[in-house]
Design a protein around this motif. Structure first.
Motif, PDB file in Angstrom:
ATOM      1  N   MET A 119      -3.122   0.014 -11.644  1.00 55.41           N
ATOM      2  CA  MET A 119      -3.241   0.157 -10.193  1.00 55.41           C
ATOM      3  C   MET A 119      -3.515   1.603  -9.797  1.00 55.41           C
ATOM      4  O   MET A 119      -3.341   2.548 -10.572  1.00 55.41           O
ATOM      5  CB  MET A 119      -1.974  -0.353  -9.495  1.00 55.41           C
ATOM      6  CG  MET A 119      -0.684   0.360  -9.895  1.00 55.41           C
ATOM      7  SD  MET A 119       0.721  -0.163  -8.847  1.00 55.41           S
ATOM      8  CE  MET A 119       0.662   1.136  -7.596  1.00 55.41           C
ATOM      9  N   HIS A 154      -3.740   4.000  -5.745  1.00 56.33           N
ATOM     10  CA  HIS A 154      -3.353   3.930  -4.326  1.00 56.33           C
ATOM     11  C   HIS A 154      -4.348   4.726  -3.492  1.00 56.33           C
ATOM     12  O   HIS A 154      -4.738   5.838  -3.877  1.00 56.33           O
ATOM     13  CB  HIS A 154      -1.933   4.486  -4.164  1.00 56.33           C
ATOM     14  CG  HIS A 154      -1.309   4.206  -2.838  1.00 56.33           C
ATOM     15  ND1 HIS A 154      -1.327   2.962  -2.230  1.00 56.33           N
ATOM     16  CD2 HIS A 154      -0.636   5.013  -1.971  1.00 56.33           C
ATOM     17  CE1 HIS A 154      -0.682   3.020  -1.072  1.00 56.33           C
ATOM     18  NE2 HIS A 154      -0.266   4.253  -0.889  1.00 56.33           N
ATOM     19  N   TYR A 205       4.739   2.855  10.964  1.00 54.45           N
ATOM     20  CA  TYR A 205       5.602   2.848   9.785  1.00 54.45           C
ATOM     21  C   TYR A 205       6.899   3.610  10.072  1.00 54.45           C
ATOM     22  O   TYR A 205       7.993   3.179   9.727  1.00 54.45           O
ATOM     23  CB  TYR A 205       4.923   3.543   8.604  1.00 54.45           C
ATOM     24  CG  TYR A 205       3.656   2.944   8.043  1.00 54.45           C
ATOM     25  CD1 TYR A 205       2.510   2.823   8.801  1.00 54.45           C
ATOM     26  CD2 TYR A 205       3.603   2.544   6.713  1.00 54.45           C
ATOM     27  CE1 TYR A 205       1.335   2.314   8.255  1.00 54.45           C
ATOM     28  CE2 TYR A 205       2.435   2.036   6.154  1.00 54.45           C
ATOM     29  CZ  TYR A 205       1.306   1.924   6.931  1.00 54.45           C
ATOM     30  OH  TYR A 205       0.153   1.430   6.382  1.00 54.45           O
ATOM     31  N   ASN A 218      -3.707  -1.451  -0.348  1.00 53.95           N
ATOM     32  CA  ASN A 218      -2.550  -1.647   0.527  1.00 53.95           C
ATOM     33  C   ASN A 218      -3.037  -2.477   1.716  1.00 53.95           C
ATOM     34  O   ASN A 218      -4.120  -3.064   1.668  1.00 53.95           O
ATOM     35  CB  ASN A 218      -1.986  -0.288   0.960  1.00 53.95           C
ATOM     36  CG  ASN A 218      -2.961   0.472   1.846  1.00 53.95           C
ATOM     37  OD1 ASN A 218      -4.167   0.220   1.825  1.00 53.95           O
ATOM     38  ND2 ASN A 218      -2.446   1.395   2.630  1.00 53.95           N
ATOM     39  N   SER A 219      -2.262  -2.535   2.802  1.00 55.85           N
ATOM     40  CA  SER A 219      -2.646  -3.373   3.952  1.00 55.85           C
ATOM     41  C   SER A 219      -4.055  -3.048   4.421  1.00 55.85           C
ATOM     42  O   SER A 219      -4.924  -3.932   4.502  1.00 55.85           O
ATOM     43  CB  SER A 219      -1.678  -3.147   5.120  1.00 55.85           C
ATOM     44  OG  SER A 219      -0.374  -3.520   4.780  1.00 55.85           O
ATOM     45  N   LEU A 274       8.004   1.444  -7.614  1.00 55.16           N
ATOM     46  CA  LEU A 274       6.827   2.310  -7.507  1.00 55.16           C
ATOM     47  C   LEU A 274       7.085   3.759  -7.911  1.00 55.16           C
ATOM     48  O   LEU A 274       6.203   4.442  -8.415  1.00 55.16           O
ATOM     49  CB  LEU A 274       6.316   2.312  -6.050  1.00 55.16           C
ATOM     50  CG  LEU A 274       5.659   1.010  -5.564  1.00 55.16           C
ATOM     51  CD1 LEU A 274       5.543   1.018  -4.047  1.00 55.16           C
ATOM     52  CD2 LEU A 274       4.293   0.850  -6.205  1.00 55.16           C
ATOM     53  N   ARG A 327      -0.296  12.411  -5.820  1.00 53.32           N
ATOM     54  CA  ARG A 327       1.096  12.234  -5.414  1.00 53.32           C
ATOM     55  C   ARG A 327       1.805  11.623  -6.616  1.00 53.32           C
ATOM     56  O   ARG A 327       2.361  12.327  -7.427  1.00 53.32           O
ATOM     57  CB  ARG A 327       1.110  11.312  -4.185  1.00 53.32           C
ATOM     58  CG  ARG A 327       2.173  11.604  -3.179  1.00 53.32           C
ATOM     59  CD  ARG A 327       2.069  10.672  -1.999  1.00 53.32           C
ATOM     60  NE  ARG A 327       1.963   9.256  -2.380  1.00 53.32           N
ATOM     61  CZ  ARG A 327       2.056   8.243  -1.538  1.00 53.32           C
ATOM     62  NH1 ARG A 327       2.253   8.461  -0.247  1.00 53.32           N
ATOM     63  NH2 ARG A 327       1.967   7.005  -1.959  1.00 53.32           N
ATOM     64  N   VAL A 336       5.170  -5.770  -0.269  1.00 50.27           N
ATOM     65  CA  VAL A 336       5.816  -4.470  -0.447  1.00 50.27           C
ATOM     66  C   VAL A 336       7.027  -4.445   0.480  1.00 50.27           C
ATOM     67  O   VAL A 336       6.901  -4.586   1.698  1.00 50.27           O
ATOM     68  CB  VAL A 336       4.848  -3.312  -0.149  1.00 50.27           C
ATOM     69  CG1 VAL A 336       5.562  -1.981  -0.283  1.00 50.27           C
ATOM     70  CG2 VAL A 336       3.660  -3.373  -1.112  1.00 50.27           C
ATOM     71  N   PRO A 382       0.093  -5.400   0.226  1.00 50.67           N
ATOM     72  CA  PRO A 382       0.342  -5.101   1.639  1.00 50.67           C
ATOM     73  C   PRO A 382       1.829  -4.893   1.938  1.00 50.67           C
ATOM     74  O   PRO A 382       2.678  -5.582   1.393  1.00 50.67           O
ATOM     75  CB  PRO A 382      -0.180  -6.344   2.359  1.00 50.67           C
ATOM     76  CG  PRO A 382       0.018  -7.447   1.368  1.00 50.67           C
ATOM     77  CD  PRO A 382      -0.221  -6.829   0.005  1.00 50.67           C
ATOM     78  N   GLY A 383       2.099  -3.924   2.789  1.00 52.17           N
ATOM     79  CA  GLY A 383       3.435  -3.726   3.342  1.00 52.17           C
ATOM     80  C   GLY A 383       3.343  -3.809   4.863  1.00 52.17           C
ATOM     81  O   GLY A 383       3.631  -4.847   5.470  1.00 52.17           O
ATOM     82  N   ALA A 384       2.886  -2.726   5.467  1.00 50.16           N
ATOM     83  CA  ALA A 384       2.890  -2.586   6.925  1.00 50.16           C
ATOM     84  C   ALA A 384       2.354  -3.805   7.672  1.00 50.16           C
ATOM     85  O   ALA A 384       2.953  -4.244   8.668  1.00 50.16           O
ATOM     86  CB  ALA A 384       2.087  -1.342   7.313  1.00 50.16           C
TER      87      ALA A 384
HETATM   88  C1  LIG Z   1       3.820   1.698   0.412  1.00 51.09           C
HETATM   89  C2  LIG Z   1       2.790   1.323  -0.593  1.00 51.09           C
HETATM   90  C3  LIG Z   1       1.970   0.211  -0.381  1.00 51.09           C
HETATM   91  C4  LIG Z   1       1.978  -0.562   0.924  1.00 51.09           C
HETATM   92  O1  LIG Z   1       1.265   0.187   1.892  1.00 51.09           O
HETATM   93  P1  LIG Z   1       1.005  -0.356   3.363  1.00 51.09           P
HETATM   94  O2  LIG Z   1       0.101   0.651   3.956  1.00 51.09           O
HETATM   95  O3  LIG Z   1       2.329  -0.393   4.047  1.00 51.09           O
HETATM   96  O4  LIG Z   1       0.399  -1.704   3.239  1.00 51.09           O
HETATM   97  C5  LIG Z   1       1.102  -0.163  -1.387  1.00 51.09           C
HETATM   98  N1  LIG Z   1       1.029   0.545  -2.549  1.00 51.09           N
HETATM   99  C6  LIG Z   1       1.786   1.635  -2.774  1.00 51.09           C
HETATM  100  C7  LIG Z   1       1.641   2.371  -4.051  1.00 51.09           C
HETATM  101  C8  LIG Z   1       2.677   2.072  -1.793  1.00 51.09           C
HETATM  102  O5  LIG Z   1       3.415   3.164  -2.006  1.00 51.09           O
END
Ligand SMILES: *Cc1c(COP(=O)(O)O)cnc(C)c1O
Length: 359
Positions: free
Chosen positions: A157, A159, A339, A194-195, A78, A130, A30, A211-213
């Motif tokens: 998917m 979240h 973040y 996510n992460s 996204l 959201r 991400v 994963p992003g963070a």
């Molecule tokens: C930002 C985001 C992620 C990544 O989230 P992290 O907590 O940074 O790993 C994954 N999925 C969606 C839909 C997001 O908006």
């Protein structure tokens, strides 16, 4: 140079590999918000070289900016599909993450116009309220497959609401709501984590994680030892040292007063650099392994530290983020999360990258 932001791309790649090794499915990267402030055009090719083949951004403009850096990878947006942007998605091979029946209708119409199937992801809301297809629209979609005519669904998917709080029952609730949704798309790969979600258990891995963070060194398991490598170091030069007599005050409104003869280091970093004003009188910096308190208000372009007990001089660098004081630690002092610290990092900092891909 007055402040340097060191970004270790090798550590980002190592973090991606660490995460990828935790589950059998694919692992995305991400890279929205300019790869959490660290530079998407540097991060994306590095992740690609590490083996990443799925990328997520928030805005179409972000996808267009990196499309050529990850030519053969899936690149998905996204934050929803706008009618006027539809042709740009199809022209550049960028996938929308569709989160409502009207968005699905837009993409269906584009596939019809082009007379060939178009790929997309479907995002279902399982509790975050959201983005995502709401439960009533899911039912409509399940009962009328023609709504997806011409759309090749690459992933379904959802979240997570509270992935970083493992004992929050919403995690299991979302997993089971998502299982019901997946049952309507039996042959379509699925993605939930996510992460932090990647650390909730193997059942959250599914076919693709997002994963992003954690890629950027933020702890995906708050309260436990951070399994990720540190990625950023922010250091700033001492521009001037002020000697204060007892009773002297520092900065706007004099919110800090010297109780003893004091030495105050002035750094050329402030809230305009994302060094948040809420850090006033509370943050710390590091110098040679020693912790140094921030004193007075953070102002727009300047910050002051009490170096009375530290042999630091004009020209020395203090670490605002670095060993012993990572982005999560600074975030805690600011009353926010890592973040926000990373995505606020100034464009005025001199950025120095380690591990740039050689071409
Ligand atoms: C930002 C985001 C992620 C990544 O989230 P992290 O907590 O940074 O790993 C994954 N999925 C969606 C839909 C997001 O908006």
């Amino acid at each position: 140079m007055t402040a340097i932001l060191d970004i270790d791309l090798n550590a980002i790649a190592a973090n991606w590999r660490t995460l990828a090794a935790t589950h059998p499915g694919a692992t995305a990267g991400v890279i929205k918000a300019n790869a959490y402030g660290l530079g998407a055009t540097h991060v994306a090719p590095k992740l690609l070289a590490a083996g990443c083949r799925h990328f997520f951004v928030a805005h179409l403009s972000e996808a267009l900016a990196i499309r050529n850096f990850v030519p053969d990878a899936m690149l998905a947006v996204l934050n929803g599909l706008l009618a006027e942007e539809v042709p740009e998605y199809s022209a550049h091979g960028i996938l929308p993450v569709l989160g409502s029946l009207p968005e699905i209708a837009l993409w269906r119409a584009e596939a019809q116009r082009l007379e060939h199937p178009l790929p997309a992801l479907l995002h279902f809301d399982t509790g975050i309220s959201r983005l995502g297809i709401p439960p009533a629209e899911f039912t409509a979609l399940r009962d009328d497959p023609s709504l997806l005519a011409g759309i090749t669904v690459q992933f379904v998917m959802t979240h997570l609401v509270s992935a970083e709080i493992p004992h929050d029952p919403i995690n299991q609730a979302q997993l089971s709501r998502f299982a019901a949704i997946r049952a309507a798309f039996p042959n379509v790969p699925a993605s939930i984590a996510n992460s932090s979600g990647m650390f909730l258990g193997p059942e959250f891995g599914l076919n693709l994680t997002r994963p992003g963070a954690a890629l950027y060194g933020i702890n995906p398991k708050p309260g436990s030892q951070n399994p990720m490598q540190p990625v950023v170091r922010l250091s700033a030069r001492i521009m001037q040292v002020q000697n204060l007599a007892p009773g002297g005050t520092v900065g706007y409104n004099g919110i800090w007063k010297a109780q003893r003869p004091s030495r105050i280091a002035v750094l050329s970093v402030g809230y305009a650099d994302g060094y948040l004003r809420s850090l006033s009188n509370t943050a710390t910096a590091m110098f040679n392994g020693r912790r140094i308190p921030l004193v007075g208000r953070v102002s727009m372009d300047l910050t002051t530290f009490d170096i009375t007990d530290t042999p630091a001089e004009v020209g020395d660098m203090l670490d605002l983020i670095g060993p012993g004081h990572d982005a999560d630690a600074l975030a805690k002092e600011a009353g926010t999360n890592g973040y926000e610290i990373l995505t606020s990092l100034s464009r005025r900092y001199q950025r120095r990258y380690a591990g740039l891909p050689t071409s």
